[in-house]
Write a protein that holds these residues in place. Sequence first.
Motif, PDB file in Angstrom:
ATOM      1  N   THR A  95      21.981  26.805 -33.437  1.00 50.63           N
ATOM      2  CA  THR A  95      22.668  26.452 -32.200  1.00 50.63           C
ATOM      3  C   THR A  95      23.780  27.440 -31.891  1.00 50.63           C
ATOM      4  N   ILE A  96      24.562  27.811 -32.895  1.00 46.92           N
ATOM      5  CA  ILE A  96      25.707  28.699 -32.708  1.00 46.92           C
ATOM      6  C   ILE A  96      25.391  30.057 -33.325  1.00 46.92           C
ATOM      7  N   THR A  97      25.459  31.089 -32.487  1.00 46.66           N
ATOM      8  CA  THR A  97      25.238  32.452 -32.958  1.00 46.66           C
ATOM      9  C   THR A  97      26.375  33.335 -32.454  1.00 46.66           C
ATOM     10  N   LEU A  98      26.525  34.482 -33.077  1.00 47.53           N
ATOM     11  CA  LEU A  98      27.554  35.443 -32.662  1.00 47.53           C
ATOM     12  C   LEU A  98      26.998  36.849 -32.849  1.00 47.53           C
ATOM     13  N   LYS A  99      26.806  37.530 -31.740  1.00 41.50           N
ATOM     14  CA  LYS A  99      26.266  38.887 -31.797  1.00 41.50           C
ATOM     15  C   LYS A  99      27.309  39.840 -32.381  1.00 41.50           C
ATOM     16  N   PRO A 100      26.860  40.920 -33.053  1.00 45.59           N
ATOM     17  CA  PRO A 100      27.808  41.856 -33.675  1.00 45.59           C
ATOM     18  C   PRO A 100      28.815  42.463 -32.705  1.00 45.59           C
ATOM     19  N   ASP A 101      28.363  42.814 -31.478  1.00 40.98           N
ATOM     20  CA  ASP A 101      29.290  43.418 -30.513  1.00 40.98           C
ATOM     21  C   ASP A 101      30.367  42.428 -30.076  1.00 40.98           C
ATOM     22  N   ALA A 102      29.973  41.165 -29.907  1.00 42.92           N
ATOM     23  CA  ALA A 102      30.953  40.130 -29.542  1.00 42.92           C
ATOM     24  C   ALA A 102      31.913  39.857 -30.700  1.00 42.92           C
ATOM     25  N   ALA A 103      31.379  39.865 -31.924  1.00 41.36           N
ATOM     26  CA  ALA A 103      32.222  39.641 -33.107  1.00 41.36           C
ATOM     27  C   ALA A 103      33.280  40.733 -33.236  1.00 41.36           C
ATOM     28  N   TYR A 104      32.867  41.994 -33.013  1.00 41.41           N
ATOM     29  CA  TYR A 104      33.834  43.101 -33.098  1.00 41.41           C
ATOM     30  C   TYR A 104      34.939  42.942 -32.050  1.00 41.41           C
ATOM     31  N   ASN A 105      34.557  42.664 -30.815  1.00 40.39           N
ATOM     32  CA  ASN A 105      35.559  42.542 -29.749  1.00 40.39           C
ATOM     33  C   ASN A 105      36.468  41.336 -29.959  1.00 40.39           C
ATOM     34  N   LEU A 106      35.958  40.294 -30.616  1.00 44.12           N
ATOM     35  CA  LEU A 106      36.790  39.135 -30.940  1.00 44.12           C
ATOM     36  C   LEU A 106      37.894  39.499 -31.921  1.00 44.12           C
TER      37      LEU A 106
END
Length: 577
Positions: free
Chosen positions: A459-470
Amino acid sequence: MADMTTVRQRRVGKGTEGSEEQPSEEKSVKPLGKILSDYTGGKLWNILSITVGGIVAISLGLLTSVYVATLHENDLWFSNIKEVEREISFRTECGLYYSYYKQMIQAASIQQGLHGLVYDNKTESVRTINILERMNVYQEVFLSILYRILPIQQYLEPVYFYIYTLFGLQAVYVIALYVTSWLLSGTWLSGLLAACWYITNRIDTTRVEFTIPLRENWALPFFAVQIAAITYLLRTNLQPARERLTFMAVFIATFLFSLTWQFNQFMMLIQALALFVLDCFDLLPTAKVTWLYIIQISGLLLVCVLQFFNSMILGSILISFNASVLIARTIQKNLKKGPLLNRLGKLILHVLLVLCLTLLINKFVKKILNLESDEHIFKFLKAKFGFGATRDFDANLYLCEEAFGLLPLNTFSRLSDTLLFYIYVFVLLFMTVAAVIVAFRNLSGSNQVQLMEKMGKCTITLKPDAAYNLIHTVLFGCLALSTMRMKYLWTSHMCVFASFGLCSTEVWKLVLKCIHLYTSQRMHVMKYSIPIITLVYISYKFWPGIMDELSELREFYDPDTVELMNWIKQQEQHAHL
């Protein structure tokens, strides 16, 4: 193959049966045609979307350049004042940086101009110093050489070539922010919102129109380009050729950022820490993170060579930290295998090993080089955060500067007027919760979780590019809160992160599922309607203010300083006679 052969035999052998089978064959052909049609239509739509998005990005970048250039002209009446007044308008260290550009322009030759910078006896009293080693002024050198070789001397004064270049870099800055947001969300509407927020929050996102030659105005556009390139690099299933080109883009942007700002190593240290944290929690691919560490080291070492082997760069914490991470990786193998408690134990040991190695390597390098040039920065940090007073002059000078104080609270009220801060906090909370859940899931590493991830059922995922920007926005947010001068690194990325969240499929999917209202149609409606409503609100509220600002005319007036500068010039002329 046997089935297909049978079908062919039936078609050739029996006419009637062949004719009976014809409709079924047509039925099988129609879906294929429809698939091809949909594919072609989708491809054309993507090309159209990219073209329109690209035109909007370039237009907004150029408009921002014209906007800040017009504000600068209206504020000083720059085109109407004398040369000495123009130079006085570059206050504090800005005037010093511009003077090196002017010195290179006025030199008899490029070689003589460079010799004057390498053996400078004007900047410090009774001392000859190497300006190219001491300061980040290669941009002034490059620009002065460009001005000398281009056939523009008759049409454009040197000062205008200088300021227009910096205003032009604002276009690069805005386009990079736009592209980063677009890459994260998948829609250029997000980029449009990021650029609009950057412009409407100009007081807190840039100060280029009144501190033109500051190093950050040269460096931050390249830093934004680097972040955009890293965001693209961290996409999954990137083709090898594109990956190599993106690595090259990251390296060039990192090098230019490092070359143009004296605080480069500290900003990239925060970036390296972000990569380290994400890699530890298995949120980024390790191979790409390793290459990013190497790019940071390579970029800094190249700058070190250009700055005549500046010892401060060699003794930087960044190089020691990156080297320590790479060494620790070779010592600790199978770091990302095993059950949760086992992995947590390995992770704690890994962090301690990297920390110890960083301190040892840094201490060793500084001992060999007999280096103390950055000690005042650590003394400043100790005093700032209450770990003891200092008698160091440079450290106390920083403490007295308002720019190195805490971020004022009225910054948040200004950012809230455009809805930026509210939306940023909303997106940040959701993304942080998602990151914690995904990180815990990665550390637990159960076979069932891995199977669910492969099947796309999580249900919950986090793409690498979004994780870096976070993690980037969190760490640079902490830096901005502690040091007001560094807020421009955070507020510009805040525009990117908030606009991405508002246009993100993942964020709206998670929000709607939390309140049990999720459908695909609702998700798409929210993804596009809320950003458009926000854009309409921003335009309605701030467009009249921007027009008023552009119509407000002032002029430079500082007769006392002008008189003083003219007197100094006369004294220099008498001394030469």
